[in-house]
Design a protein around this motif. Structure first.
Motif, PDB file in Angstrom:
ATOM      1  N   GLU A  41     -10.267  -1.097  -2.382  1.00 13.92           N
ATOM      2  CA  GLU A  41      -9.380  -1.503  -1.087  1.00 13.92           C
ATOM      3  C   GLU A  41     -10.553  -3.533  -1.391  1.00 13.92           C
ATOM      4  N   VAL A  42      -9.536  -4.503  -1.496  1.00 19.98           N
ATOM      5  CA  VAL A  42      -9.655  -5.826  -1.663  1.00 19.98           C
ATOM      6  C   VAL A  42      -9.346  -6.257  -0.242  1.00 19.98           C
ATOM      7  N   GLY A  43     -10.056  -6.382   0.707  1.00 20.10           N
ATOM      8  CA  GLY A  43      -9.539  -7.339   2.081  1.00 20.10           C
ATOM      9  C   GLY A  43      -9.435  -6.139   3.049  1.00 20.10           C
ATOM     10  N   ASP A 105      -9.498   3.889 -10.262  1.00 22.42           N
ATOM     11  CA  ASP A 105      -8.071   4.747 -11.209  1.00 22.42           C
ATOM     12  C   ASP A 105      -6.713   3.953  -9.735  1.00 22.42           C
ATOM     13  N   LEU A 106      -7.183   3.118  -8.941  1.00 22.09           N
ATOM     14  CA  LEU A 106      -6.889   2.236  -7.864  1.00 22.09           C
ATOM     15  C   LEU A 106      -6.780   1.425  -7.135  1.00 22.09           C
ATOM     16  N   ILE A 107      -6.628  -0.031  -7.519  1.00 24.59           N
ATOM     17  CA  ILE A 107      -7.205  -1.234  -6.327  1.00 24.59           C
ATOM     18  C   ILE A 107      -5.401  -1.392  -5.722  1.00 24.59           C
ATOM     19  N   VAL A 108      -6.119  -1.558  -4.332  1.00 30.82           N
ATOM     20  CA  VAL A 108      -4.990  -1.623  -3.417  1.00 30.82           C
ATOM     21  C   VAL A 108      -5.413  -2.683  -2.498  1.00 30.82           C
ATOM     22  N   SER A 109      -5.079  -3.594  -1.734  1.00 29.70           N
ATOM     23  CA  SER A 109      -4.615  -4.979  -1.220  1.00 29.70           C
ATOM     24  C   SER A 109      -3.524  -4.859  -0.104  1.00 29.70           C
ATOM     25  N   ASN A 110      -3.331  -5.353   0.463  1.00 25.60           N
ATOM     26  CA  ASN A 110      -2.890  -6.357   1.470  1.00 25.60           C
ATOM     27  C   ASN A 110      -3.071  -7.420   1.311  1.00 25.60           C
ATOM     28  N   PRO A 111      -2.937  -8.021   0.410  1.00 29.68           N
ATOM     29  CA  PRO A 111      -3.155 -10.250  -0.389  1.00 29.68           C
ATOM     30  C   PRO A 111      -3.383 -11.014   1.385  1.00 29.68           C
ATOM     31  N   PRO A 112      -3.999 -11.956   1.748  1.00 31.21           N
ATOM     32  CA  PRO A 112      -3.406 -13.258   2.139  1.00 31.21           C
ATOM     33  C   PRO A 112      -2.148 -14.069   0.873  1.00 31.21           C
ATOM     34  N   PHE A 150      -2.801  -0.572  -9.896  1.00 29.86           N
ATOM     35  CA  PHE A 150      -3.010  -1.734  -8.658  1.00 29.86           C
ATOM     36  C   PHE A 150      -1.748  -1.657  -7.685  1.00 29.86           C
ATOM     37  N   SER A 151      -1.971  -1.416  -6.039  1.00 33.44           N
ATOM     38  CA  SER A 151      -1.138  -1.556  -5.725  1.00 33.44           C
ATOM     39  C   SER A 151      -0.488  -2.832  -4.257  1.00 33.44           C
ATOM     40  N   VAL A 152      -0.083  -3.114  -4.148  1.00 37.56           N
ATOM     41  CA  VAL A 152      -0.171  -3.972  -3.221  1.00 37.56           C
ATOM     42  C   VAL A 152       0.598  -4.344  -2.566  1.00 37.56           C
ATOM     43  N   ILE A 153       1.163  -4.971  -1.028  1.00 34.99           N
ATOM     44  CA  ILE A 153       2.359  -5.219  -0.371  1.00 34.99           C
ATOM     45  C   ILE A 153       2.025  -6.612   0.176  1.00 34.99           C
ATOM     46  N   ILE A 154       3.365  -7.462  -0.224  1.00 34.20           N
ATOM     47  CA  ILE A 154       3.151  -8.945  -0.364  1.00 34.20           C
ATOM     48  C   ILE A 154       4.733  -9.527  -0.223  1.00 34.20           C
ATOM     49  N   PRO A 155       5.025 -10.555   1.021  1.00 36.32           N
ATOM     50  CA  PRO A 155       6.301 -10.849   1.229  1.00 36.32           C
ATOM     51  C   PRO A 155       7.497 -10.880  -0.185  1.00 36.32           C
ATOM     52  N   VAL A 156       8.652 -10.543   0.440  1.00 37.28           N
ATOM     53  CA  VAL A 156       9.754 -10.597  -1.182  1.00 37.28           C
ATOM     54  C   VAL A 156       9.777 -11.033  -1.752  1.00 37.28           C
TER      55      VAL A 156
END
Length: 230
Positions: A41-43, A105-112, A150-156
């Motif tokens: 997990e990054v951040g 196997d999974l890198i996940v982040s709710n990035p800036p 690689f899984s992230v959540i970001i603004p649309v």
């Protein structure tokens, strides 16, 4: 600050660290962790996402990184007090300079995701001051296993740019979840999942509320193993 209680673990919070929020809960509940044996997990912030993923996959090991020393300490505290603590490790570390022989196997982040502004509020967690999308993606490619996700959540609004940068780095979109705040509204967030293999894109919609302050059946079902609903 008041702690946040989930069914199997508790999150201590701090005014100096980005708090538990819906974005983190959604990524923790929706990221494809099923076949992962090693997760990065990054951040980490409070450690919420890794803790949710650890609950969902009882075999996987987890490494969290955060460049904010207060966040790294808070994550470590929350990891140590969780029932999954033997599988969780956290480091005070800049992702950009992180070096390891391990592939994940999974890198996940709710990035800036906001461009740098004059506001000091949650500056590192919310603004692309320490880590921009291009840096995040290029480093993730280095650290992904052959079949990794690689899984992230970001603004649309940032979706097209993020997908384009991914493609430039030979990282291909495999899954897209359009997150809507309320039924019949426009999507406000995206969960994007990438891999090193080009595949047909699995796209779906997810609705958080069916009416103001009333969670949708979809959200209640997704989070029933985590949230303590009153």
């Amino acid at each position: 600050m008041k702690s946040f209680t989930f069914k199997q673990f508790q999150i201590q919070q701090s005014k100096d660290v980005f708090r538990v929020g819906t974005d983190g809960v959604l990524l923790g509940a929706l990221a494809d962790v099923e076949h992962a044996s090693s997760v990065l997990e990054v951040g980490t912030g409070t450690g919420l996402i890794s803790l949710m993923l650890a609950q969902r996959n009882p075999q996987a090991t987890f490494l969290g990184l955060d460049i904010n020393e207060d966040a790294a300490k808070l994550t470590q505290l929350n990891f140590e007090h969780s029932p999954f603590h033997t599988r969780l490790e956290n480091k005070f570390q800049d992702f950009k300079t992180f070096e390891t022989e391990e592939r994940f196997d999974l890198i996940v982040s709710n990035p800036p995701y906001f461009e740098e502004s004059g506001s000091e509020k949650d500056k590192i967690a919310r603004q692309t001051v320490e880590l921009n999308f291009r840096q995040l993606i290029s480093k993730a490619v280095e650290l992904l296993s052959e079949n990794g996700i690689f899984s992230v959540i970001i603004p649309v609004e940032a979706g097209d740019v993020f997908i384009s940068i991914g493609k430039e780095n030979s990282l291909y979109l495999n899954r897209k979840v359009n997150i809507k705040g309320i039924e019949n509204s426009k999507a406000k967030r995206l969960i994007l999942e990438f891999s090193l293999q080009e595949k047909e894109i699995n796209e779906s919609d997810f609705i958080i509320e069916k009416s103001p302050r009333q969670y949708s059946d979809q959200y209640l079902e997704l989070t029933k193993e985590f949230h303590v609903f009153k």
